[in-house]
Scaffold this active site. Structure first.
Site, PDB file in Angstrom:
ATOM      1  N   THR A 115      -5.127  11.590   5.636  1.00 17.28           N
ATOM      2  CA  THR A 115      -4.593  11.039   4.385  1.00 17.28           C
ATOM      3  C   THR A 115      -5.792  10.876   3.441  1.00 17.28           C
ATOM      4  OG1 THR A 115      -4.893   8.755   5.149  1.00 17.28           O
ATOM      5  CG2 THR A 115      -2.771   9.805   5.639  1.00 17.28           C
ATOM      6  N   GLU A 116      -5.694   9.941   2.509  1.00 22.53           N
ATOM      7  CA  GLU A 116      -6.836   9.629   1.645  1.00 22.53           C
ATOM      8  C   GLU A 116      -7.854   8.727   2.346  1.00 22.53           C
ATOM      9  OE1 GLU A 116      -5.435   7.873  -1.952  1.00 22.53           O
ATOM     10  OE2 GLU A 116      -4.516   9.720  -2.700  1.00 22.53           O
ATOM     11  N   GLY A 146       0.813  -1.213   0.000  1.00 19.14           N
ATOM     12  CA  GLY A 146       0.000   0.000   0.000  1.00 19.14           C
ATOM     13  C   GLY A 146       0.844   1.258   0.000  1.00 19.14           C
ATOM     14  N   ASN A 167       0.993  -2.539   5.386  1.00 18.03           N
ATOM     15  CA  ASN A 167       0.298  -1.260   5.492  1.00 18.03           C
ATOM     16  C   ASN A 167      -1.001  -1.228   4.701  1.00 18.03           C
ATOM     17  OD1 ASN A 167       0.085   1.823   5.782  1.00 18.03           O
ATOM     18  ND2 ASN A 167       0.244   1.532   3.561  1.00 18.03           N
ATOM     19  N   SER A 205      -4.842   0.133  13.970  1.00 24.21           N
ATOM     20  CA  SER A 205      -5.652   1.340  14.153  1.00 24.21           C
ATOM     21  C   SER A 205      -6.161   1.392  15.584  1.00 24.21           C
ATOM     22  CB  SER A 205      -6.849   1.310  13.194  1.00 24.21           C
ATOM     23  OG  SER A 205      -7.753   2.365  13.460  1.00 24.21           O
ATOM     24  N   TYR A 214     -15.241  -2.470   9.854  1.00 26.45           N
ATOM     25  CA  TYR A 214     -13.872  -1.943   9.837  1.00 26.45           C
ATOM     26  C   TYR A 214     -13.189  -2.217  11.174  1.00 26.45           C
ATOM     27  CZ  TYR A 214      -9.905   1.207   9.784  1.00 26.45           C
ATOM     28  OH  TYR A 214      -8.626   1.715   9.868  1.00 26.45           O
ATOM     29  N   ALA A 266       0.215   5.822  -1.520  1.00 22.01           N
ATOM     30  CA  ALA A 266      -0.328   7.058  -0.947  1.00 22.01           C
ATOM     31  C   ALA A 266      -0.219   7.006   0.567  1.00 22.01           C
ATOM     32  CB  ALA A 266      -1.797   7.239  -1.354  1.00 22.01           C
ATOM     33  N   GLY A 267      -0.433   8.160   1.188  1.00 25.38           N
ATOM     34  CA  GLY A 267      -0.634   8.233   2.624  1.00 25.38           C
ATOM     35  C   GLY A 267       0.487   7.649   3.461  1.00 25.38           C
ATOM     36  N   LYS A 319      -9.744  -4.550  12.066  1.00 25.93           N
ATOM     37  CA  LYS A 319      -8.564  -4.066  12.782  1.00 25.93           C
ATOM     38  C   LYS A 319      -8.390  -4.777  14.124  1.00 25.93           C
ATOM     39  CE  LYS A 319      -6.863  -1.305   9.718  1.00 25.93           C
ATOM     40  NZ  LYS A 319      -5.547  -1.591   9.085  1.00 25.93           N
TER      41      LYS A 319
END
Length: 252
Positions: A188-189, A9, A87, A140, A153, A12-13, A157
């Site tokens: 981030t995104e 990943g 990630n 997270s 979600y 980005a971010g 996590k």
């Protein structure tokens, strides 16, 4: 010889920031993601700024065959991975359970849990054989607490939290360190993806306080990997000063 870090990943971010930070610290990098053009751009930027080598691999961590094809037969000079940063991950949708979108659930489970497993299953045997390595799982605050409408979600996590503990036990005899880094609110995104491109709604998430940025998490990752071999930073929770819990903020 430079150590080798693999970051999933990385387009980005947080993944991009980790890649830049480890390059700055002299690592050779294997950077992965689904968007080849972003990988190429990041590779060019890293090699322009740092004396390090970068291998780009475009594939989808949700597809085990793609993971095996990309990571199971690396060139010999890239095969001895010292650091794996799991990630790749995402949140999609923010619905109460009775209004959940099954496709959103599938994307999160397939990326956050199965993708992490597929990559770890492919990379970790080499670490076991060499009796050396460090696995970093980006989790997270949602793996520590649950918040309204975060159901699936948060479940994914929480799975990362459990897997990190299980990996640590299974890999203990081989001297392999396992670190979990758990960010709170990072701008981030992430929220753009969660709200499916609705930037206005995403921007509202970070209004009224100063969130973390991706570089803050990259610093945490480097702190963990920079420790001497007998030190394993097992679990890091990194929150903005304005955030006390998953859904408790002080906003101006």
């Amino acid at each position: 010889m430079n150590k080798i870090a693999l970051i999933t990943g990385a387009t980005a971010g947080i993944g991009e920031a980790i890649s830049m930070r480890l390059a700055q610290e002299g690592y050779n990098l294997i950077i992965t993601g689904r968007r080849q053009e972003r990988l190429d751009s990041l590779k060019a930027e890293i090699e322009k700024q740092h004396r390090t080598s970068v291998l780009t691999l475009a594939f989808d961590v949700r597809q085990y065959d793609e993971v095996k094809a990309a990571l199971g037969n690396l060139p010999s000079e890239w095969a001895a991975i010292d650091v794996l940063v799991n990630n790749a991950g995402l949140a999609v949708g923010l619905n109460p359970i009775h209004q959940g979108v099954v496709d959103d659930w599938e994307r999160m489970i397939d990326t956050n849990v199965k993708g992490l497993l597929y990559v770890t299953r492919t990379v970790s045997p080499g670490m076991v054989e060499r009796k050396s390595g460090h696995i970093i799982n980006i989790a997270s605050i949602a793996g520590k607490e649950v918040y309204p409408s975060g159901n699936v979600y948060c479940a994914t996590k929480h799975a990362v939290d459990a897997l990190s503990k299980g990996m640590r036990m299974d890999l203990l005899p081989f001297g392999i360190r396992v670190t979990q880094v758990c960010p709170g609110a990072v701008e981030t995104e992430f929220s753009i993806v969660r709200f499916k491109g609705d930037k206005g709604r995403a921007d509202q998430v970070y209004q009224g306080f100063t969130p973390l940025d991706a570089e803050n998490i990259a610093d945490a990752v480097f702190y963990a990997v920079s420790q001497p071999p007998h030190v394993d930073v097992q679990d890091m929770l990194v929150m903005p000063t304005a955030q006390a819990a998953a859904s408790i903020f002080h906003k101006e």
